[in-house]
Scaffold this motif. Structure first.
Motif, mmCIF file in Angstrom:
data_model
loop_
_atom_site.group_PDB
_atom_site.id
_atom_site.type_symbol
_atom_site.label_atom_id
_atom_site.label_comp_id
_atom_site.label_asym_id
_atom_site.label_seq_id
_atom_site.Cartn_x
_atom_site.Cartn_y
_atom_site.Cartn_z
ATOM 1 N N UNK A 1 0.815 -1.221 0.000
ATOM 2 C CA UNK A 1 0.000 0.000 0.000
ATOM 3 C C UNK A 1 0.842 1.262 0.000
ATOM 4 N N UNK A 2 2.166 1.114 0.179
ATOM 5 C CA UNK A 2 3.070 2.268 0.044
ATOM 6 C C UNK A 2 3.717 2.185 -1.337
ATOM 7 N N UNK A 3 3.541 3.219 -2.131
ATOM 8 C CA UNK A 3 4.144 3.229 -3.463
ATOM 9 C C UNK A 3 5.382 4.110 -3.474
ATOM 10 N N UNK A 4 6.408 3.616 -4.170
ATOM 11 C CA UNK A 4 7.623 4.407 -4.382
ATOM 12 C C UNK A 4 7.856 4.476 -5.876
ATOM 13 N N UNK A 5 7.772 5.674 -6.443
ATOM 14 C CA UNK A 5 7.903 5.773 -7.904
ATOM 15 C C UNK A 5 9.359 5.625 -8.332
ATOM 16 N N UNK A 6 10.289 5.740 -7.371
ATOM 17 C CA UNK A 6 11.705 5.548 -7.710
ATOM 18 C C UNK A 6 12.096 4.085 -7.583
ATOM 19 N N UNK A 7 11.155 3.250 -7.113
ATOM 20 C CA UNK A 7 11.347 1.802 -7.078
ATOM 21 C C UNK A 7 12.539 1.338 -6.249
ATOM 22 N N UNK A 8 12.697 1.879 -5.077
ATOM 23 C CA UNK A 8 13.787 1.424 -4.209
ATOM 24 C C UNK A 8 13.335 0.380 -3.210
ATOM 25 N N UNK A 9 12.479 -0.551 -3.620
ATOM 26 C CA UNK A 9 11.843 -1.443 -2.628
ATOM 27 C C UNK A 9 12.830 -2.342 -1.884
ATOM 28 N N UNK A 10 13.875 -2.816 -2.555
ATOM 29 C CA UNK A 10 14.825 -3.708 -1.854
ATOM 30 C C UNK A 10 15.496 -2.936 -0.726
ATOM 31 N N UNK A 11 15.924 -1.743 -1.016
ATOM 32 C CA UNK A 11 16.560 -0.919 0.031
ATOM 33 C C UNK A 11 15.569 -0.538 1.122
ATOM 34 N N UNK A 12 14.356 -0.290 0.723
ATOM 35 C CA UNK A 12 13.328 0.072 1.721
ATOM 36 C C UNK A 12 13.134 -1.085 2.703
ATOM 37 N N UNK A 13 13.024 -2.301 2.182
ATOM 38 C CA UNK A 13 12.863 -3.469 3.078
ATOM 39 C C UNK A 13 14.103 -3.604 3.965
ATOM 40 N N UNK A 14 15.279 -3.357 3.390
ATOM 41 C CA UNK A 14 16.510 -3.411 4.186
ATOM 42 C C UNK A 14 16.492 -2.375 5.295
ATOM 43 N N UNK A 15 15.975 -1.200 4.990
ATOM 44 C CA UNK A 15 15.912 -0.132 5.999
ATOM 45 C C UNK A 15 14.980 -0.520 7.141
ATOM 46 N N UNK A 16 13.884 -1.162 6.814
ATOM 47 C CA UNK A 16 12.940 -1.560 7.875
ATOM 48 C C UNK A 16 13.589 -2.621 8.767
ATOM 49 N N UNK A 17 14.303 -3.563 8.136
ATOM 50 C CA UNK A 17 15.026 -4.575 8.918
ATOM 51 C C UNK A 17 16.032 -3.898 9.850
ATOM 52 N N UNK A 18 16.767 -2.944 9.314
ATOM 53 C CA UNK A 18 17.773 -2.221 10.114
ATOM 54 C C UNK A 18 17.109 -1.437 11.237
ATOM 55 N N UNK A 19 15.952 -0.866 10.954
ATOM 56 C CA UNK A 19 15.239 -0.106 12.000
ATOM 57 C C UNK A 19 14.918 -1.017 13.180
ATOM 58 N N UNK A 20 14.550 -2.262 12.867
ATOM 59 C CA UNK A 20 14.270 -3.231 13.921
ATOM 60 C C UNK A 20 15.524 -3.483 14.751
ATOM 61 N N UNK A 21 16.660 -3.598 14.058
ATOM 62 C CA UNK A 21 17.924 -3.838 14.776
ATOM 63 C C UNK A 21 18.267 -2.623 15.653
#
Ligand code: FES
Ligand code: FES
Length: 158
Positions: A134-154
């Motif tokens: 439901x979150x759209x990124x027109x620059x298509x950085x989804x892999x990095x976005x998922x990585x950022x969320x994982x890092x936020x958890x850490x």
């Protein structure tokens, strides 16, 4: 035209009173009346996530909520996450992971991350994908976005 109403709410931990036409969206009031322009207008119809805020701790698309429904609620926007000079772990993680290009989707994604971590401090990849659906990124950085969320958890559990 409906009469203006006084709406009392909390925004970023501060009591706020706004007198406004009740059908206006929360997004409009945040950006135009309270000058909290970190929350972005994308689609205006609940389909992109750019306008995400927390309402009583729950991620909410502010374009789709009337200000009248916000009476008595507590709203957290991207501007309310940092504590002084210290960024919220979700903000820090997006920076460290370089999980943005133009950055237009980023405030909404960070709010989505905060909402997820509040529920699941160590989310797995499926939970991350589900939360960011439901979150759209027109620059298509989804892999990095998922990585950022994982890092936020850490970061938030260290
Ligand atoms: S602007 Fe609210 S979901 Fe797109
Ligand atoms: S970084 Fe440009 S829209 Fe997501």
């Amino acid at each position: 035209m409906p009469e203006p109403l006084s709406i009392n709410l909390k925004v970023n931990d501060k009591p706020v009173s706004v007198r406004t036409e009740p059908a206006r969206s929360l997004l409009e009031v945040l950006r135009e009346d309270l000058q909290l322009t970190g929350t972005k207008y994308g689609c205006g119809e609940g389909a992109c996530g750019a306008c995400s805020v927390l309402v009583d701790g729950k991620k909410t698309f502010s374009c789709s909520m009337s200000i009248e429904e916000m009476n008595g609620k507590s709203i957290m926007t991207i501007e309310g996450l940092a504590r002084g000079e210290t960024l919220h772990p979700a903000q820090q993680a997006f920076l460290e992971a370089e999980a943005f290009q133009c950055g237009y989707c980023t405030p909404g994604l960070i709010i989505g991350t905060v909402a997820l971590l509040n529920r699941k401090p160590k989310p797995n990849d499926d939970e991350i994908k589900d939360a960011l659906n439901g979150h759209l990124c027109r620059c298509c950085g989804y892999a990095r976005i998922c990585g950022a969320v994982r890092k936020a958890g850490e970061l938030s559990t260290t």
